[in-house]
Design an enzyme around this catalytic site. Structure first.
Site, PDB file in Angstrom:
ATOM      1  N   ASP A  27      43.831 -67.336  -7.774  1.00  0.00           N
ATOM      2  CA  ASP A  27      43.702 -66.291  -6.749  1.00  0.00           C
ATOM      3  C   ASP A  27      44.919 -66.338  -5.838  1.00  0.00           C
ATOM      4  O   ASP A  27      45.293 -67.402  -5.326  1.00  0.00           O
ATOM      5  CB  ASP A  27      42.424 -66.530  -5.929  1.00  0.00           C
ATOM      6  CG  ASP A  27      42.145 -65.408  -4.942  1.00  0.00           C
ATOM      7  OD1 ASP A  27      42.812 -64.366  -5.022  1.00  0.00           O
ATOM      8  OD2 ASP A  27      41.253 -65.584  -4.094  1.00  0.00           O
ATOM      9  N   ASP A 122      44.526 -59.345  -7.498  1.00  0.00           N
ATOM     10  CA  ASP A 122      45.067 -60.638  -7.071  1.00  0.00           C
ATOM     11  C   ASP A 122      44.314 -61.840  -7.645  1.00  0.00           C
ATOM     12  O   ASP A 122      44.507 -62.961  -7.195  1.00  0.00           O
ATOM     13  CB  ASP A 122      45.068 -60.731  -5.542  1.00  0.00           C
ATOM     14  CG  ASP A 122      43.673 -60.607  -4.943  1.00  0.00           C
ATOM     15  OD1 ASP A 122      42.735 -60.221  -5.668  1.00  0.00           O
ATOM     16  OD2 ASP A 122      43.523 -60.882  -3.734  1.00  0.00           O
ATOM     17  N   GLU A 123      43.465 -61.620  -8.645  1.00  0.00           N
ATOM     18  CA  GLU A 123      42.688 -62.712  -9.219  1.00  0.00           C
ATOM     19  C   GLU A 123      42.663 -62.615 -10.745  1.00  0.00           C
ATOM     20  O   GLU A 123      42.630 -61.523 -11.302  1.00  0.00           O
ATOM     21  CB  GLU A 123      41.233 -62.676  -8.742  1.00  0.00           C
ATOM     22  CG  GLU A 123      40.999 -63.011  -7.303  1.00  0.00           C
ATOM     23  CD  GLU A 123      39.522 -62.919  -6.977  1.00  0.00           C
ATOM     24  OE1 GLU A 123      38.815 -63.951  -7.102  1.00  0.00           O
ATOM     25  OE2 GLU A 123      39.057 -61.823  -6.614  1.00  0.00           O
TER      26      GLU A 123
END
Length: 358
Positions: A27, A122-123
């Site tokens: 993350d 974003d992960e």
């Protein structure tokens, strides 16, 4: 607790036999704010907030901004005085920039593991094979050094801070990542003997897949932490929280129920690209927007979802010559849809209202 549930919980307390695979969740920390900071290293340590397309609400905050008490989603006018008093740096959102960073992050992760699932901008989940885990653990004792190599690679190439959590299941990997953000940036909850302690420090509302209403229902019954939830009978939970709740309990107990490519329902879908050149021709924008609306419809149908809202945003590059602008418009459907033609019509209607010649 039933004997079946007790056995599953006991299996999660100690690694025991290595499963066919483990999961890592990577993350990017404070992603939008971190992307902005890449171009201005002098802002290191300064609080940063990123606003929505119309600069109406806070959509991202650096750690320093969070520490000031600036909440996610708060209207900007409500925190303007706080922002000015603490010299908070404010940016309008630039999704083309964030999308480019996201793509490069995922490309970097693929070099460490061939099985990468992009969960959000974003992960990403990595599925590590038994052979890969055995080799890493035999050489280094745990998976944390491997996680630190991922962190170093993303940091060196892109200047972005990331955290990595390892565990037997996706839900446990999310919890590992949450605690990794507080230090030491990479946390291996498969080999760590203190799994119970980490679960006891995790609020039940912070467990992946537990929504606000279910969290409230659980707290009323004395189930306050992830550890408490793991002790419950999964079949009993299913009666009140459907199969989603049952899977969450089983995942906390160490039984992998959510495979790669299978994730809880997303709340939004983003289709965005940046042009290689400055665009002033409306026809070119119409063509691009039609393509993106079509892809959004495909994603909705692939995930058996429908959309109530569609937002179109246009933004110029922040660098280079010429005027700079960022505009957005939200379109709301009377009936939620995944119909491509309806999405295209809504997108082009928004473009007609947003487009400014030149």
């Amino acid at each position: 607790m039933s004997s079946t549930t007790a056995a599953a919980a006991e299996a999660s307390r100690s690694p025991g036999e290595l499963p066919d695979h483990l999961y890592a969740l990577v993350d990017c920390n404070n992603f939008y704010a971190s992307c902005e900071r890449v171009f201005r290293p002098s802002l290191r340590g300064r609080p940063i907030v990123v606003l929505s397309n119309n600069d109406g609400c806070v959509v991202a905050r650096s750690r320093e901004a969070k520490d000031l008490g600036i909440a996610m989603g708060v209207p900007y006018f409500e925190v303007r005085k706080l922002v000015e008093r603490h010299r908070v740096v404010v940016y309008s959102s630039n999704y083309a920039l964030y999308g480019d960073f996201s793509r490069r992050v995922m490309e970097t992760l693929a070099e460490f593991c061939p099985n990468v699932e992009v969960y959000s901008i974003d992960e990403a989940f990595l599925r590590l094979s038994r052979e890969q885990v055995e080799a890493l653990a035999a050489r280094e004792g745990s998976l944390e050094p491997f996680g630190h190599r991922i962190i170093a690679a993303v940091g060196k190439r892109l200047g972005l801070p990331v955290s990595v959590g390892f565990a037997r299941t996706k839900t446990l990997a999310k919890i590992a990542n949450k605690h990794a953000k507080r230090g030491p940036a990479a946390l291996d909850l498969f080999h760590d003997p203190h799994l119970d302690a980490y679960l006891a420090q995790t609020d039940v509302g912070d467990v992946w897949g537990i929504g606000r209403q279910h969290a409230k229902w659980l707290r009323l019954r004395g189930i306050l932490t992830a550890y408490d939830l793991r002790q419950q009978d999964a079949c009993w939970i299913r009666q009140y929280m459907t199969v989603v709740g049952e899977r969450t309990v089983r995942e906390l107990q160490g039984d992998s129920c959510i495979e790669l490519g299978e994730v809880p329902v997303k709340k939004s879908i983003l289709c965005s690209r940046s042009f290689s050149h400055r665009v002033t021709d409306k026809a070119e924008l119409v063509e691009a927007l039609t393509t993106y609306a079509t892809r959004a419809g495909e994603k909705l149908r692939e995930e058996n979802q429908v959309a109530y809202n569609l937002e179109v945003f246009l933004t110029t590059g922040r660098f280079g010559e010429g005027p700079h602008a960022s505009v957005a418009l939200l379109q709301t459907f009377d009936v939620a849809t995944s119909d491509t033609q309806k999405l295209i019509r809504a997108a082009l209607h928004a473009l007609d209202r947003l487009y400014q010649p030149g």
